[in-house]
Design an enzyme around this catalytic site. Structure first.
Site, PDB file in Angstrom:
ATOM      1  CE  LYS A 101     -24.329   4.499 -11.828  1.00 54.58           C
ATOM      2  NZ  LYS A 101     -24.948   5.770 -11.438  1.00 54.58           N
ATOM      3  NE  ARG A 155      -2.615   6.000  -4.687  1.00 50.69           N
ATOM      4  CZ  ARG A 155      -1.926   5.537  -3.638  1.00 50.69           C
ATOM      5  NH1 ARG A 155      -2.217   4.350  -3.141  1.00 50.69           N
ATOM      6  NH2 ARG A 155      -0.955   6.242  -3.101  1.00 50.69           N
ATOM      7  CG  HIS A 181       2.741   8.620  -4.844  1.00 52.63           C
ATOM      8  ND1 HIS A 181       1.994   9.687  -4.351  1.00 52.63           N
ATOM      9  CD2 HIS A 181       2.497   7.576  -3.993  1.00 52.63           C
ATOM     10  CE1 HIS A 181       1.349   9.285  -3.268  1.00 52.63           C
ATOM     11  NE2 HIS A 181       1.631   8.020  -3.028  1.00 52.63           N
ATOM     12  NE  ARG A 225       1.356   3.933   3.552  1.00 51.56           N
ATOM     13  CZ  ARG A 225       1.068   2.761   4.111  1.00 51.56           C
ATOM     14  NH1 ARG A 225       1.315   2.535   5.352  1.00 51.56           N
ATOM     15  NH2 ARG A 225       0.539   1.778   3.385  1.00 51.56           N
ATOM     16  CB  THR A 226      -1.929   8.665  -0.576  1.00 51.34           C
ATOM     17  OG1 THR A 226      -0.663   8.014  -0.686  1.00 51.34           O
ATOM     18  CG2 THR A 226      -1.931   9.926  -1.428  1.00 51.34           C
TER      19      THR A 226
END
Ligand code: CP
Length: 302
Positions: free
Chosen positions: A79, A100, A128, A49-50
């Site tokens: 890396k 995120r 969130h 969703r986000t």
């Protein structure tokens, strides 16, 4: 005016309702308000969703999107590049970044080195905030108010970043009562309880879901976050609280069942109930996320 959106308590009431009014407009408007703007999505944890709603939001506003689907594996993090260096680089390619990350505080670190707005799309067990904003918008549209609410919040409250962000937003309103229900090892943390006390929000920690369903205006179910605990802890928690075709009957006819999604064992409703019972609002809630995120992009970039 805020530059970065990292924590939901950054928003005051005026800004919340400015965003909600803009959201209402964007639901019916096709105006390309952000032509040529570039959104970068940098997701170190999975999302449906986000990430996709932010990307869709920018495309609908006439902008463009650049993305690394799994930044943990497919960005130069693998890396050994630091988050700070990654953000310095991406902020020279994009006009806004949604991140995120699996570590609490990562979005704040990103904002400290970014030349463009950073939006926190979820940081570990931290916050969130865009989810909380769309949750509150859904409450506003479905119930018709943001004051004078009894909110029953259920599930993994220890790791639930959406719950934390929602509590911070609810603390800005009047006559809010929250009833928390969680397995013993997944209780809401003390910092949230202290915040609620400071903001005169009544709250209780209880154990029996069915007892509190009849008094709820909102039931906010959350998933037990398997990925953030041992298998034993998960097995002990996963079936403790659920909404079924039986106990949903205890909900008031004007109440609403919300969930940030994805849902698993905690929602055992039949397909028919999910589709036909208007109290089940979580799919409308997810759709609202698209328009709330459009409004946020316009607010930060417009
Ligand atoms: N609610 C939520 O954040 O969903 P995703 O993990 O799919 O983005």
């Amino acid at each position: 005016m805020i530059k970065h959106f990292i924590e939901s308590q950054q928003l005051d009431k005026d800004t919340i309702f400015t965003l909600f009014n803009k959201t209402d407009e964007l639901i019916t408007s096709n105006e390309k308000l952000l032509p040529g703007k570039i959104l970068a999505t940098l997701f170190y944890e999975p999302s449906t969703r986000t990430r996709l709603s932010f990307e869709s939001a920018m495309l609908k506003l006439g902008g463009n999107v650049i993305s690394t689907e799994n930044a943990k594996e497919f960005s130069s993090a693998i890396k050994g590049e630091s988050l700070e260096d990654t953000i310095r680089i991406i902020s020279s390619y994009a006009d806004v970044i949604v991140i995120r990350h699996f570590e609490e505080g990562a979005a704040k670190i990103a904002s400290s080195v970014s030349s463009v707005p950073i939006i926190n799309g979820g940081d570990g067990s931290g916050q969130h905030p865009t989810q909380a904003l769309l949750d509150l918008y859904t409450i506003y549209k479905e119930i018709g108010r943001t004051d004078n609410l009894t909110v029953v919040i259920v599930g993994d409250l220890k790791h639930g970043r959406t719950v934390r962000s929602l509590c911070y937003l609810l603390g800005k309103f009047e006559k809010i009562k929250i009833i928390f229900l969680a397995p013993k090892h997944l209780l809401i943390k003390d910092d949230i309880k202290e915040y609620l006390r400071r903001h005169n929000v009544k709250f209780e920690e209880q154990t029996e879901l069915d007892r509190y369903l009849p008094e709820a205006d909102i039931v906010y179910m959350t998933r037990i976050q398997k990925e953030r605990m041992s298998d034993e802890e998960y097995q002990n928690a996963k079936e403790m609280y659920s909404i079924t075709d039986e106990n949903i009957k205890l909900l008031n006819k004007n109440a609403r069942l919300l969930h940030p999604l994805p849902h698993v064992e905690e929602i055992k409703l039949s397909f028919k109930t999910e589709r036909k019972d208007k109290r089940v609002a979580y799919f409308r809630q997810a759709e609202n996320g698209l328009y709330v995120r459009m409004a946020l992009l316009v607010y930060l970039l417009g």
